[in-house]
Design a protein around this motif. Sequence first.
Motif, mmCIF file in Angstrom:
data_model
loop_
_atom_site.group_PDB
_atom_site.id
_atom_site.type_symbol
_atom_site.label_atom_id
_atom_site.label_comp_id
_atom_site.label_asym_id
_atom_site.label_seq_id
_atom_site.Cartn_x
_atom_site.Cartn_y
_atom_site.Cartn_z
ATOM 1 N N ILE A 175 -8.172 -24.398 -28.707
ATOM 2 C CA ILE A 175 -9.397 -24.343 -28.429
ATOM 3 C C ILE A 175 -10.135 -23.696 -29.510
ATOM 4 N N GLU A 176 -11.374 -24.397 -29.851
ATOM 5 C CA GLU A 176 -12.112 -23.899 -30.662
ATOM 6 C C GLU A 176 -12.983 -22.703 -30.439
ATOM 7 N N LEU A 177 -12.907 -21.407 -30.881
ATOM 8 C CA LEU A 177 -13.546 -20.228 -30.505
ATOM 9 C C LEU A 177 -14.038 -19.460 -31.897
ATOM 10 N N PHE A 178 -14.946 -18.716 -31.332
ATOM 11 C CA PHE A 178 -15.789 -17.874 -32.583
ATOM 12 C C PHE A 178 -14.826 -16.336 -32.305
ATOM 13 N N GLY A 179 -15.016 -15.798 -33.567
ATOM 14 C CA GLY A 179 -14.328 -14.507 -33.722
ATOM 15 C C GLY A 179 -14.540 -13.370 -32.500
ATOM 16 N N THR A 180 -15.979 -13.228 -32.173
ATOM 17 C CA THR A 180 -16.040 -12.450 -30.987
ATOM 18 C C THR A 180 -15.662 -12.740 -29.814
ATOM 19 N N PRO A 225 -21.826 -16.945 -22.851
ATOM 20 C CA PRO A 225 -20.523 -16.677 -22.140
ATOM 21 C C PRO A 225 -20.089 -17.902 -21.440
ATOM 22 N N LEU A 226 -20.997 -18.895 -21.071
ATOM 23 C CA LEU A 226 -20.763 -20.201 -20.450
ATOM 24 C C LEU A 226 -20.778 -21.208 -21.409
ATOM 25 N N ARG A 227 -20.736 -21.032 -22.621
ATOM 26 C CA ARG A 227 -20.859 -22.431 -23.599
ATOM 27 C C ARG A 227 -19.929 -23.218 -23.270
ATOM 28 N N GLU A 228 -20.226 -24.797 -23.726
ATOM 29 C CA GLU A 228 -18.899 -25.544 -23.843
ATOM 30 C C GLU A 228 -17.948 -25.452 -25.080
ATOM 31 N N ARG A 229 -16.699 -25.506 -25.070
ATOM 32 C CA ARG A 229 -15.961 -25.132 -25.926
ATOM 33 C C ARG A 229 -15.109 -26.484 -25.977
ATOM 34 N N LYS A 230 -14.734 -26.740 -27.331
ATOM 35 C CA LYS A 230 -13.932 -28.058 -27.614
ATOM 36 C C LYS A 230 -12.662 -27.901 -27.485
ATOM 37 N N LEU A 231 -11.644 -28.729 -26.992
ATOM 38 C CA LEU A 231 -10.336 -28.701 -27.008
ATOM 39 C C LEU A 231 -9.882 -29.300 -28.161
ATOM 40 N N LEU A 232 -8.773 -28.883 -28.762
ATOM 41 C CA LEU A 232 -8.317 -29.534 -29.748
ATOM 42 C C LEU A 232 -6.917 -30.173 -29.616
ATOM 43 N N THR A 238 -8.356 -35.527 -12.104
ATOM 44 C CA THR A 238 -9.435 -34.516 -12.821
ATOM 45 C C THR A 238 -8.504 -33.844 -13.739
ATOM 46 N N LEU A 239 -9.164 -33.181 -14.872
ATOM 47 C CA LEU A 239 -8.410 -32.199 -15.942
ATOM 48 C C LEU A 239 -9.075 -30.755 -15.616
ATOM 49 N N ILE A 240 -8.027 -29.928 -15.511
ATOM 50 C CA ILE A 240 -8.429 -28.512 -15.317
ATOM 51 C C ILE A 240 -7.644 -27.815 -16.003
ATOM 52 N N PRO A 241 -8.261 -26.689 -16.582
ATOM 53 C CA PRO A 241 -7.323 -25.762 -17.526
ATOM 54 C C PRO A 241 -6.565 -24.819 -16.452
ATOM 55 N N ILE A 242 -5.259 -24.812 -16.599
ATOM 56 C CA ILE A 242 -4.433 -24.064 -15.552
ATOM 57 C C ILE A 242 -4.375 -22.612 -16.362
ATOM 58 N N SER A 243 -4.065 -22.579 -17.377
ATOM 59 C CA SER A 243 -3.992 -21.135 -17.596
ATOM 60 C C SER A 243 -4.217 -21.031 -19.522
ATOM 61 N N MET A 244 -4.355 -19.860 -19.820
ATOM 62 C CA MET A 244 -4.734 -19.789 -21.274
ATOM 63 C C MET A 244 -3.575 -18.726 -21.771
ATOM 64 N N TYR A 245 -3.320 -18.737 -23.228
ATOM 65 C CA TYR A 245 -2.452 -18.002 -23.482
ATOM 66 C C TYR A 245 -2.165 -17.888 -24.972
ATOM 67 N N ASN A 255 -2.650 -17.748 -32.135
ATOM 68 C CA ASN A 255 -3.554 -18.881 -31.685
ATOM 69 C C ASN A 255 -3.572 -18.880 -30.261
ATOM 70 N N VAL A 256 -5.095 -19.221 -29.834
ATOM 71 C CA VAL A 256 -5.134 -19.360 -28.310
ATOM 72 C C VAL A 256 -4.875 -20.722 -27.898
ATOM 73 N N LYS A 257 -4.049 -20.944 -26.726
ATOM 74 C CA LYS A 257 -3.986 -22.090 -26.286
ATOM 75 C C LYS A 257 -4.369 -22.201 -24.734
ATOM 76 N N VAL A 258 -4.724 -23.674 -24.443
ATOM 77 C CA VAL A 258 -4.946 -23.708 -22.923
ATOM 78 C C VAL A 258 -4.001 -24.705 -22.460
ATOM 79 N N GLN A 259 -3.499 -24.522 -21.372
ATOM 80 C CA GLN A 259 -2.594 -25.458 -20.649
ATOM 81 C C GLN A 259 -3.432 -26.242 -19.739
#
Length: 156
Positions: A31-36, A80-87, A106-113, A118-122
Motif C-alpha cells: 500500500i502506498e503511504l506517507f511517512g506520517t 484520514p479517509l483519502r484514497e490509497r493506492k494498492l501495489l 467484491t474486494l475488501i481489505p481483510i487485514s493490515m500487517y 513494509n506495510v501490507k494489506v490482505q
Amino acid sequence: MAESKKGIKTIAENRQARHEYFILESIEAGIELFGTEVKSIRQGGVSLKEAWIAIENGEAWVKQMHIAPYEKGNIFNRNPLRERKLLMHKREILRLFGQVKQGGLTLIPISMYFKGSNVKVQVGLCKGKKLYDKREAAANRDAQRLIQRTIKERNG
C-alpha cells in the motif's frame, strides 16, 4: 497486536468482513503511504471497518480506510479517509477486475500487517452472505462451543 509468524506483526483486522462475507480468495498487496501515516499506523491508529477496494483505470484503490492523523505531524498530515493506492501486479489487478465484474463479487481489505518494515494489506475476494448464512454460522459456532465445553467437563 499479536505476532503469529516471524517478521509479521498484525496491525488491524476487519472482523466484520468475516461475518458479512464468504472469503473466496486472499491476496497480499503493498500500500502506498506517507511517512506520517506509517507512524500513525505504528501507534495503532487505523480502522478497516468500512473500507472497500475499487479498481479504476487498471489500478486498485482502498477507499474509506481511516488512518488517524499523526499527533506530531502538523502540516505533513494527510486526510484520514483519502484514497490509497494498492501495489499489485497489473495481471493480478486485471484478473480480480474480471472476477468482480463477472461474478458479483467484491474486494475488501481483510487485514493490515507489517512484513519486515513494509506495510501490507490482505485483500479478500468476497461474496456476500445472506441472512440465513449468518444464522447458520452462528448456530455452528454455538454448537462447537457446547461440544468443547462438554469435552472439558468430562476430562476435568
